[in-house]
Write a protein that holds these residues in place. Structure first.
Motif, PDB file in Angstrom:
ATOM      1  N   LEU A 171      39.457  26.634  45.897  1.00  0.00           N
ATOM      2  CA  LEU A 171      40.051  27.850  46.469  1.00  0.00           C
ATOM      3  C   LEU A 171      40.321  28.884  45.370  1.00  0.00           C
ATOM      4  N   ALA A 172      40.817  28.376  44.232  1.00  0.00           N
ATOM      5  CA  ALA A 172      41.137  29.306  43.128  1.00  0.00           C
ATOM      6  C   ALA A 172      39.893  30.036  42.647  1.00  0.00           C
ATOM      7  N   ARG A 173      38.769  29.294  42.528  1.00  0.00           N
ATOM      8  CA  ARG A 173      37.526  29.938  42.058  1.00  0.00           C
ATOM      9  C   ARG A 173      37.039  30.968  43.085  1.00  0.00           C
ATOM     10  N   ILE A 194      38.896  32.693  45.105  1.00  0.00           N
ATOM     11  CA  ILE A 194      39.747  33.893  45.016  1.00  0.00           C
ATOM     12  C   ILE A 194      39.364  34.722  43.790  1.00  0.00           C
ATOM     13  N   GLY A 220      46.531  34.963  32.977  1.00  0.00           N
ATOM     14  CA  GLY A 220      45.707  34.205  32.043  1.00  0.00           C
ATOM     15  C   GLY A 220      44.426  34.912  31.628  1.00  0.00           C
ATOM     16  N   LEU A 227      42.718  32.007  37.353  1.00  0.00           N
ATOM     17  CA  LEU A 227      43.186  32.856  38.462  1.00  0.00           C
ATOM     18  C   LEU A 227      44.356  33.716  37.997  1.00  0.00           C
ATOM     19  N   THR A 228      44.259  35.020  38.212  1.00  0.00           N
ATOM     20  CA  THR A 228      45.348  35.910  37.807  1.00  0.00           C
ATOM     21  C   THR A 228      46.056  36.474  39.038  1.00  0.00           C
ATOM     22  N   THR A 229      47.216  37.053  38.781  1.00  0.00           N
ATOM     23  CA  THR A 229      47.962  37.698  39.874  1.00  0.00           C
ATOM     24  C   THR A 229      47.148  38.843  40.457  1.00  0.00           C
ATOM     25  N   CYS A 246      44.641  37.653  42.954  1.00  0.00           N
ATOM     26  CA  CYS A 246      45.282  37.337  44.242  1.00  0.00           C
ATOM     27  C   CYS A 246      45.600  38.619  45.008  1.00  0.00           C
ATOM     28  N   PHE A 256      42.353  40.073  46.365  1.00  0.00           N
ATOM     29  CA  PHE A 256      41.911  39.210  47.470  1.00  0.00           C
ATOM     30  C   PHE A 256      42.789  39.455  48.704  1.00  0.00           C
TER      31      PHE A 256
END
Lengths: 146, 347
Positions: free
Chosen positions: B3-5, B7, B130, B135-137, B140, B143
């Motif tokens: 999911l992280a990738r 996003i 990061g 995954l960064t804010t 998100c 997205f």
């Protein structure tokens, strides 16, 4: 990894909130949140609403019509673009107009008696349902001393 | 793919694109504020009778706060637009819009809700965290922004699953100025068509192979509704501008434009925020290379460049046109309203 989970959690919370707002009209009980208001429901143009809002100041046989609808942003409770038709607000709206400056401006210089009233008439029809006519009256409040 | 990738893939913006989008959205915030002023919202709110039952204490807010908040929204939108402490002012704009919605919640406009939900996300566009593959804010937030637009389409379509709407009577009302509104079959077909378009857009914007079709369907929908119903276009500009987040970066497939170092083309390069052209300064003549035979000469290259813009960005060009029209229109309305309402004499 914790930061990643926190970020995904925040995103899920946001999207969950958007879903909750959108689902309000369809889920009984959820609509206690902003009852009757379509914030976040995205129900644009769902119904055909034909409505006329008439506002006037009446004193005996005399009557002066004024544009009371201007006092409601976007005529929110009687507009086809919105899903939140709220004819029950007619009484509140008459109360509001009776204290506001719009009605007093219409009555200014006319020599109205203390019995002068603000009258709000809403005639509307939703889709093919029968036409409904509502009327609310409130005594015009005297102007506040300056 | 985790999911992280996913996003990260869908939410990662290049810095120029992020800046461009923030400027555009800030501009829309400014237009929204001008519209509020021009339509008389500063004076016309329903007062205490339309205040959210949740917030009775806010009834006692001082009279200057409401126009003050709207002025602050205008200033915040301008700051977001020019990139001055954009995150801070985007958050301030979002909070202000929520204030308006909560204190006067019958006075809402669907577009205002979109602004109230989107500006807090915009405030996070600059949060890198990061970086790299992590995954960064900001990922998100982008997205979430895209998902928000999709969800609006989805709920708009779901709400149209209604026998009355699909019979065409709502569109008949909206198009009553036209003789076509008397054609019940056509109105019903248009109703089904708008439902299908919205359901399609909710999904197709995310699918690269369908994205180009989706942009054209969206352009038709968002121009068709206001033009046919003779309503305002601002709400639709929000969506057409939002498509910018879905535009794919051309990467290595971009046409090459070779230009002499001293030519005016270097200024055009600075305007290519989306990297639609591979600009290469050198000592040779002005040349356009897009797969076929190279094209040279100022006029020919100019036509090729304009053609690329038209073909690649019909939505952007339409949006740019209406930005200009609305900037003039709303500024004039707001100015007239302020002058006519006697703000100067009140002050």
């Amino acid at each position: 990894m914790t930061g990643e989970r926190l970020r995904i959690g925040g995103l899920a919370l946001f999207l969950g909130g958007v879903l909750l707002l959108g689902a309000r009209p369809f889920v009984p009980g959820l609509n206690t949140l902003w009852p009757g208001c379509a914030i976040g429901a995205w129900n644009m143009y769902r119904s055909r609403v034909d409505a006329r809002l008439l506002t006037s100041v009446r004193d005996g046989d005399r009557e002066v019509y004024f544009s009371g609808g201007e006092a409601i942003w976007h005529n929110a409770f009687i507009l086809t673009a919105h899903g939140d038709l709220r004819p029950d607000l007619v009484e509140q709206f008459a109360e509001f107009l009776s204290r506001g400056s719009l009605a007093r401006a219409a009555a200014d210089g006319q020599g109205y008696s203390p019995d002068a009233e603000v009258v709000v008439e809403l005639v509307y029809r939703v889709n093919n349902q029968p036409e409904v006519r509502l009327e609310a009256r409130r005594r015009l409040a005297p102007a506040e001393p300056r | 793919m985790t999911l992280a990738r996913f996003i990260v893939r869908e939410g990662r913006l290049s810095p120029p694109k992020a800046r461009l989008f923030r400027a555009c959205w800030g501009f829309l915030g400014l237009l929204t504020t001008l519209q509020m002023i021009g339509w008389g919202y500063t004076d016309a709110r329903g007062g205490g009778f339309f205040v959210s039952p949740w917030l009775p204490s806010l009834l006692a807010v001082p009279a200057w706060l409401h126009p003050g908040i709207i002025a602050a929204m205008g200033a915040s939108a301008l700051a977001v637009m020019v990139g001055f402490r954009a995150s801070l002012f985007a958050a301030l704009f979002g909070l202000s819009m929520w204030y308006v919605l909560l204190v006067d919640y019958f006075a809402f406009h669907h577009g205002w809700v979109l602004m109230a939900l989107s500006f807090p996300l915009l405030a996070l566009f600059g949060r890198r965290g990061g970086g790299g593959e992590a995954l960064t804010t900001a990922d998100c937030a982008v997205f979430g922004f895209k998902a928000l637009l999709s969800l609006v389409y989805l709920f708009a379509a779901i709400n149209k699953l209604d026998a009355d709407f699909l019979s065409g009577i709502v569109l008949e009302r909206l198009l009553m100025w036209s003789p076509l509104s008397q054609n019940a079959a056509l109105m019903s077909a248009l109703a089904w068509g708008s439902l299908a378009a919205e359901a399609f857009l909710a999904v197709a914007l995310w699918i690269p192979k369908l994205r180009r079709v989706a942009f054209l369907v969206g352009l038709g929908l968002h121009l068709g509704i206001p033009l046919l119903s003779q309503a305002g276009l601002l709400f639709h500009l929000y969506f057409l501008t939002g498509y910018l987040l879905f535009v794919s970066e051309p990467g290595g497939s971009a046409p090459v434009l070779r230009y002499p170092e001293a030519s005016a083309a270097r200024w055009l390069e600075r305007l290519d925020w989306l990297g639609q052209v591979d600009w290469r300064a050198g000592s040779g003549p002005l040349t356009w290379e897009a797969g076929g035979a190279p094209v040279s000469g100022t006029w020919r290259v100019g036509v090729a460049l304009a053609g690329r813009l038209v073909v690649a960005h019909p939505v952007s060009l339409t949006v740019a046109w209406f930005y200009g029209v609305y900037a003039i229109d709303f500024s004039r309305d707001a100015l007239f309203y302020l002058l006519a309402s006697g703000w100067s004499s009140a002050a």
